[in-house]
Design a protein around this motif. Sequence first.
Motif, mmCIF file in Angstrom:
data_model
loop_
_atom_site.group_PDB
_atom_site.id
_atom_site.type_symbol
_atom_site.label_atom_id
_atom_site.label_comp_id
_atom_site.label_asym_id
_atom_site.label_seq_id
_atom_site.Cartn_x
_atom_site.Cartn_y
_atom_site.Cartn_z
ATOM 1 N N ASP A 1 0.901 -1.624 0.138
ATOM 2 C CA ASP A 1 0.002 0.189 0.241
ATOM 3 C C ASP A 1 0.877 0.968 -0.071
ATOM 4 O O ASP A 1 1.879 1.205 0.348
ATOM 5 C CB ASP A 1 -0.897 -0.104 1.653
ATOM 6 C CG ASP A 1 -1.469 -1.048 0.986
ATOM 7 O OD1 ASP A 1 -2.109 -1.469 0.213
ATOM 8 O OD2 ASP A 1 -1.876 -1.562 2.603
ATOM 9 N N GLN A 2 0.579 2.438 -0.623
ATOM 10 C CA GLN A 2 1.270 3.482 -0.318
ATOM 11 C C GLN A 2 -0.005 4.685 0.455
ATOM 12 O O GLN A 2 -0.868 4.365 0.222
ATOM 13 C CB GLN A 2 1.516 4.341 -2.534
ATOM 14 C CG GLN A 2 2.046 3.197 -2.816
ATOM 15 C CD GLN A 2 2.331 4.872 -3.923
ATOM 16 O OE1 GLN A 2 2.074 3.910 -4.759
ATOM 17 N NE2 GLN A 2 3.025 4.767 -3.924
ATOM 18 N N THR B 1 5.648 4.657 -9.663
ATOM 19 C CA THR B 1 5.709 3.466 -9.008
ATOM 20 C C THR B 1 6.944 2.534 -8.993
ATOM 21 O O THR B 1 8.145 2.837 -10.468
ATOM 22 C CB THR B 1 4.543 2.494 -9.910
ATOM 23 O OG1 THR B 1 3.207 2.839 -10.407
ATOM 24 C CG2 THR B 1 4.903 1.089 -10.626
ATOM 25 N N ARG B 2 7.457 2.069 -8.138
ATOM 26 C CA ARG B 2 8.240 1.068 -7.772
ATOM 27 C C ARG B 2 8.224 -0.390 -8.132
ATOM 28 O O ARG B 2 8.138 -1.153 -7.322
ATOM 29 C CB ARG B 2 9.024 1.615 -6.376
ATOM 30 C CG ARG B 2 9.375 3.095 -6.252
ATOM 31 C CD ARG B 2 10.484 3.026 -5.058
ATOM 32 N NE ARG B 2 10.423 4.243 -4.643
ATOM 33 C CZ ARG B 2 11.985 5.093 -4.893
ATOM 34 N NH1 ARG B 2 12.333 4.095 -6.090
ATOM 35 N NH2 ARG B 2 12.371 6.389 -5.274
ATOM 36 N N GLY C 1 -2.006 0.939 -5.692
ATOM 37 C CA GLY C 1 -0.402 1.119 -5.201
ATOM 38 C C GLY C 1 0.489 0.755 -5.409
ATOM 39 O O GLY C 1 0.423 0.289 -6.557
ATOM 40 N N GLN C 2 1.502 0.192 -5.137
ATOM 41 C CA GLN C 2 2.203 -0.223 -5.751
ATOM 42 C C GLN C 2 1.885 -1.776 -6.284
ATOM 43 O O GLN C 2 1.283 -2.268 -5.806
ATOM 44 C CB GLN C 2 3.448 -0.603 -5.190
ATOM 45 C CG GLN C 2 3.820 0.662 -4.236
ATOM 46 C CD GLN C 2 4.836 1.048 -5.382
ATOM 47 O OE1 GLN C 2 5.569 1.097 -6.738
ATOM 48 N NE2 GLN C 2 5.227 2.415 -4.866
ATOM 49 N N GLY D 1 -1.714 -2.707 -4.854
ATOM 50 C CA GLY D 1 -1.467 -2.757 -3.557
ATOM 51 C C GLY D 1 -2.972 -1.208 -3.190
ATOM 52 O O GLY D 1 -3.379 -1.058 -4.647
ATOM 53 N N ASP D 2 -3.462 -0.817 -2.229
ATOM 54 C CA ASP D 2 -4.149 0.176 -2.177
ATOM 55 C C ASP D 2 -3.242 1.676 -2.025
ATOM 56 O O ASP D 2 -1.982 1.918 -1.764
ATOM 57 C CB ASP D 2 -4.842 -0.172 -1.481
ATOM 58 C CG ASP D 2 -5.895 -0.763 -2.341
ATOM 59 O OD1 ASP D 2 -6.230 -1.467 -2.588
ATOM 60 O OD2 ASP D 2 -6.628 -1.358 -0.559
ATOM 61 N N LEU D 3 -4.032 2.179 -2.459
ATOM 62 C CA LEU D 3 -3.859 3.603 -2.702
ATOM 63 C C LEU D 3 -4.097 4.474 -1.194
ATOM 64 O O LEU D 3 -5.238 4.613 -1.875
ATOM 65 C CB LEU D 3 -3.251 4.897 -3.415
ATOM 66 C CG LEU D 3 -2.627 6.375 -3.190
ATOM 67 C CD1 LEU D 3 -1.058 6.473 -2.939
ATOM 68 C CD2 LEU D 3 -2.899 7.074 -4.584
ATOM 69 N N TYR D 4 -3.472 4.940 -0.325
ATOM 70 C CA TYR D 4 -4.500 5.498 0.600
ATOM 71 C C TYR D 4 -4.088 7.728 0.895
ATOM 72 O O TYR D 4 -2.865 7.458 1.226
ATOM 73 C CB TYR D 4 -4.383 5.251 2.499
ATOM 74 C CG TYR D 4 -4.940 3.620 2.223
ATOM 75 C CD1 TYR D 4 -5.767 4.212 3.227
ATOM 76 C CD2 TYR D 4 -4.482 2.581 2.109
ATOM 77 C CE1 TYR D 4 -6.525 2.991 2.909
ATOM 78 C CE2 TYR D 4 -5.064 1.553 2.095
ATOM 79 C CZ TYR D 4 -5.732 1.415 2.681
ATOM 80 O OH TYR D 4 -6.489 0.279 3.015
ATOM 81 N N LEU D 5 -4.945 8.293 0.110
ATOM 82 C CA LEU D 5 -4.179 10.159 0.423
ATOM 83 C C LEU D 5 -5.094 10.353 2.221
ATOM 84 O O LEU D 5 -5.833 10.003 2.186
ATOM 85 C CB LEU D 5 -5.161 10.443 -0.681
ATOM 86 C CG LEU D 5 -4.645 9.841 -1.926
ATOM 87 C CD1 LEU D 5 -5.560 10.229 -2.953
ATOM 88 C CD2 LEU D 5 -3.204 11.131 -1.949
#
Length: 321
Positions: free
Chosen positions: A141-142, A165-166, A197-198, A207-211
């Motif tokens: 997750d990011q 993105t890595r 996410g990544q 993954g998911d992205l949390y802002l």
Amino acid sequence: MEYKDYYKTLGVERDASQADIKKAYRRLARKYHPDVSEEKDAEARFKEISEAYEVLGDKDKRATYDQLGSGWHQGDDFRPPPGWDFGGGRAGNGGFGGADSAFSDFFESIFGGGDPFAGGGFRGTRGYQARGGGFRARGEDQHAKITITLEDAYHGASRNLNLQTRHADGRVEPRQVRVKIPAGITHGRQIRLSGQGQPGMGGGERGDLYLEVNIAPHRQYRVDGKDVELDLPVTPWEAALGAKLQVPTLGGWIDMKIPAGSSSGKRFRLKGRGLPGKPPGDQYVVLSIVAPKPETDAARELYERMREEMPVNPREKLSVS
């Protein structure tokens, strides 16, 4: 069977925090994942790491494991204490046992066995899946922060975010994500963007992205959750005689009555005039009396006459103790 020292496997102390355990697991998982690692024992090490995190990364499993005590050591012959609930563990060779075993017999003797490949693949090691000898890992997750205006929080908005993105091979790829900001969102709340996410390893899901939302300071409103507060300047005669004034709100101008004899600091509530929601927030209006400077002789004489005809000591209740 052989005792498994999961703390040693992850390289952490027994009093390590959950955050430290997660950090150690992610570092080792990236190093030994069979799809990217060049280590000869990568697959076996990855299984050991995954099993250790399956236990230590779960507070309940970790508490159960810790009940065994710290006297056991890696390589010791282990037999569960008398009366221990085996939970349906299976006999095996004390290791990972090949195709019919996802976890070690030590794990299964403590936490139970069953068919780990039911449904065609094993899930349970924190997003990792084994299938046909290969592994897929869910991406990390990011977390990021986004700053918006109070008007955006009130009306809702859309924004484009520039992210990186890595990839597992070290490549860094720029990308743009469009995020919808819902009306009524408050400072500090998070917006979850599923699958942004990544990327995962071996074709695993992203993954998911949390802002985390940050509402920028406003030139005239103060924000407290869904409520907003406004300082309203008024003249001495408006406060003394009462007045009907226009007051700005996030939704537009409204009329508000100021009762006669109002003083500076008096607070009024405008119900439902804050950020939208169920229920919506309120707006609070705080009076601030502004006395005009006597720019002319006539204005000065008026102030002198007021002092003589309306004597008052606003500091009479003050004291040094």
